[in-house]
Design a protein around this motif. Structure first.
Motif, PDB file in Angstrom:
ATOM      1  N   SER A  53      -9.048  36.304   5.398  1.00 18.53           N
ATOM      2  CA  SER A  53      -7.620  36.557   5.148  1.00 18.53           C
ATOM      3  C   SER A  53      -7.409  37.414   3.910  1.00 18.53           C
ATOM      4  CB  SER A  53      -6.876  35.239   4.972  1.00 18.53           C
ATOM      5  OG  SER A  53      -7.301  34.579   3.790  1.00 18.53           O
TER       6      SER A  53
ATOM      7  N   TYR B 176      -5.435  36.519  10.977  1.00 13.61           N
ATOM      8  CA  TYR B 176      -5.130  36.659   9.559  1.00 13.61           C
ATOM      9  C   TYR B 176      -4.917  38.115   9.148  1.00 13.61           C
ATOM     10  CZ  TYR B 176      -6.263  31.742   9.216  1.00 13.61           C
ATOM     11  OH  TYR B 176      -6.259  30.377   9.380  1.00 13.61           O
ATOM     12  N   GLU B 177      -4.470  38.931  10.125  1.00 13.47           N
ATOM     13  CA  GLU B 177      -4.064  40.320   9.882  1.00 13.47           C
ATOM     14  C   GLU B 177      -5.182  41.155   9.270  1.00 13.47           C
ATOM     15  OE1 GLU B 177      -0.450  40.216   7.630  1.00 13.47           O
ATOM     16  OE2 GLU B 177       0.691  39.258   9.219  1.00 13.47           O
ATOM     17  N   ASN B 178      -6.386  40.918   9.732  1.00 11.35           N
ATOM     18  CA  ASN B 178      -7.520  41.745   9.343  1.00 11.35           C
ATOM     19  C   ASN B 178      -7.852  42.672  10.514  1.00 11.35           C
ATOM     20  OD1 ASN B 178      -9.935  42.704   8.092  1.00 11.35           O
ATOM     21  ND2 ASN B 178     -10.196  40.739   7.062  1.00 11.35           N
TER      22      ASN B 178
END
Length: 310
Positions: free
Chosen positions: A153, A278-280
């Motif tokens: 994250s 987690y927006e990776n």
């Protein structure tokens, strides 16, 4: 002796990847696609895998040797993850983005324990292999919900203490240990269905694994030097170092083989899923898992065979 062990392990690795090829072909022919597989993943993680682990604990003979082996397996699993974390401290430090650095660290530490290590341990070692690898799955979940989400994250997400315990892998071990220690005799109407359901874990996991490989962009897998470096650490450095450490500590036989299989497994397939959550970079996560999976066809057999002769 090494060649005999290599042949045995290589055959089992080949068998598992042939089953994965079924998933690969099924995806390419649109019979069973990755989208379908993602729905089945919940079935495996929440029902099939826990039943397989619990069933193994139920049927494992109680003995001082097995009790000692289980505690050693937990210790070895913890040591393997901690060593991976330690190595990660010195890698990708020039990356300014904590998200990018985190996904590489996650891929280096977290193994494909449920989808590949446990099925391979079952094929090569048998029920005792699942028994020992269950400890690795339990430790894996602890690190996944703490160190794992923290890194992937970009060090923003809080460690989920609740999920450390309340997750299928850890809960199945918590249920399984008392059943193993108490040696309860369950009627066939309970034990047989659990055995049947548990037996589908390995083939179903590998078929799903094959659908993920089918959706990998293979050209991109071999153009990034960072992917090679992570695969090198994950598939060679970590398992070889830990295997030598375990042997120096007196670990031998099936226990050493099971812990080596777990340490030598490729990057966890959930790297991409966690990255998306987690927006990776989910594409990078897929590439990391896919490349290490491809290379593991070559690396796992000799490393595990070496464990048998040490």
């Amino acid at each position: 002796m090494f060649l005999d062990s290599l042949k045995t392990v290589a055959e089992q690795v080949l068998i598992l990847y042939i089953i994965a090829a079924v998933g690969f072909i099924a995806d390419k022919t649109h019979i069973f696609t990755q989208a379908d597989a993602k729905k089945v993943i919940d079935l495996i993680f929440n029902i099939v895998l826990p039943i397989a682990i619990i069933n193994t604990f139920m049927n494992m003979e109680y003995s001082p040797e097995n009790v000692k082996g289980l505690f050693i397996a937990f210790a070895c699993s913890l040591a393997t993850h901690l060593f991976g974390v330690f190595i990660s401290l010195f890698t990708f430090r020039k990356r300014k983005s904590l998200l990018e650095r985190g996904i590489y660290h996650y891929a280096t530490v977290m193994s494909n324990a449920a989808f590949l290590a446990l099925p391979l341990a079952q094929s090569v070692i048998g029920d005792k292999g699942v028994f020992y690898c269950a400890a690795y799955v339990g430790v894996f979940n602890i690190f996944a919900f703490t160190y794992g989400i923290y890194e992937i994250s970009g060090r923003k997400a809080k460690m989920n203490v609740k999920k450390i315990i309340i997750n299928p892998g850890t809960v199945s071990v918590i249920i399984g240990i008392p059943l193993f220690l108490l040696q309860l005799d369950f009627p066939k109407v309970i034990s047989y269905p659990m055995e049947v359901v548990g037996n589908i874990n390995s083939p179903l996991a590998m078929i799903i694994f094959g659908t993920f490989l089918a959706n990998s962009k293979f050209k991109r897998l071999f153009t990034k030097k960072e992917l090679y470096f992570v695969s090198f650490l994950k598939l060679i450095v970590i398992p070889l170092v830990m295997m030598c450490v375990f042997r120096l500590c007196g670990v031998t036989g099936d226990l050493l083989a099971a812990m080596t299989i777990s340490a030598a497994a490729p990057t966890a397939t959930n790297t991409a899923m966690y990255a998306a959550k987690y927006e990776n970079d989910a594409s990078l996560g897929s590439e990391l898992a896919a490349q290490s999976a491809v290379f593991s066809i070559v690396t796992m057999a000799p490393i595990v065979a070496l464990a048998y002769i040490m």
